[in-house]
Design an enzyme around this catalytic site. Structure first.
Site, PDB file in Angstrom:
ATOM      1  N   GLU A   5       1.291  -0.900   0.267  1.00  0.00           N
ATOM      2  CA  GLU A   5      -0.092  -1.296  -0.020  1.00  0.00           C
ATOM      3  C   GLU A   5      -0.965  -0.072  -0.282  1.00  0.00           C
ATOM      4  OE1 GLU A   5      -0.887  -4.396  -0.465  1.00  0.00           O
ATOM      5  OE2 GLU A   5       1.049  -5.162   0.220  1.00  0.00           O
ATOM      6  N   GLU A  19      -7.629  -5.524   6.180  1.00  0.00           N
ATOM      7  CA  GLU A  19      -6.724  -5.153   5.088  1.00  0.00           C
ATOM      8  C   GLU A  19      -5.297  -5.613   5.379  1.00  0.00           C
ATOM      9  OE1 GLU A  19      -5.286  -4.387   1.682  1.00  0.00           O
ATOM     10  OE2 GLU A  19      -7.408  -3.944   2.001  1.00  0.00           O
ATOM     11  N   GLU A  61      -1.579 -12.137   0.950  1.00  0.00           N
ATOM     12  CA  GLU A  61      -1.123 -11.963  -0.431  1.00  0.00           C
ATOM     13  C   GLU A  61       0.393 -12.049  -0.527  1.00  0.00           C
ATOM     14  OE1 GLU A  61      -2.767  -8.319  -1.924  1.00  0.00           O
ATOM     15  OE2 GLU A  61      -4.720  -9.236  -2.319  1.00  0.00           O
TER      16      GLU A  61
END
Length: 138
Positions: A38, A79, A86
């Site tokens: 990420e 996050e 996601e």
């Protein structure tokens, strides 16, 4: 409803002290995966490193460090949750779907709000002290 008819995942922990160490291992794997895969997580870590550096120069009192650290943690937690959501959405289907987009957008909005909270905390706590330390304000 007594829950006795609820299915139990084969992956669900059974408890005990060993569970704590396994959970720690899973958590560390999650942090490593976030760092590896990420880019937003890595960018936020870089931003946090800059914030910490400036806060060190500003010589914040302990209570203000607590507020700043909580704000930084809020960014990282949101996050991580955004990235997890996601990944799940992409695992279910890579096809475009309005609900998938909505879920991703809402999770992204949570990150934006957490970043706004960190920015506010930084502006209120760090900038004035930094300006004094640097001789920009008396």
């Amino acid at each position: 409803m007594d829950g006795s008819s609820s299915p139990v995942s084969a992956f669900k922990s059974r408890g005990g002290v060993a569970r704590i160490f396994k959970a720690l291992g899973y958590s560390l794997s999650g942090l490593a995966a976030a760092f590896r895969f990420e880019s937003a997580f890595r960018q936020e870590l870089l931003l946090i490193a800059v914030v910490v550096g400036l806060a060190l120069v500003a010589k914040l009192p302990a209570i203000e460090w607590v507020m700043l650290v909580l704000s930084m943690g809020f960014v990282l937690v949101t996050e991580l949750l955004n990235s997890a959501l996601e990944a799940v959405v992409d695992r279910v289907s890579l096809e475009r779907h309005p609900l998938s987009g909505r879920a991703k957008d809402i999770a992204s909005a949570a990150v934006l709000i957490s970043m706004g909270c960190l920015a506010f905390t930084f502006i209120v706590l760090v900038l004035p002290r930094l300006a004094v330390v640097l001789g920009l304000l008396k």
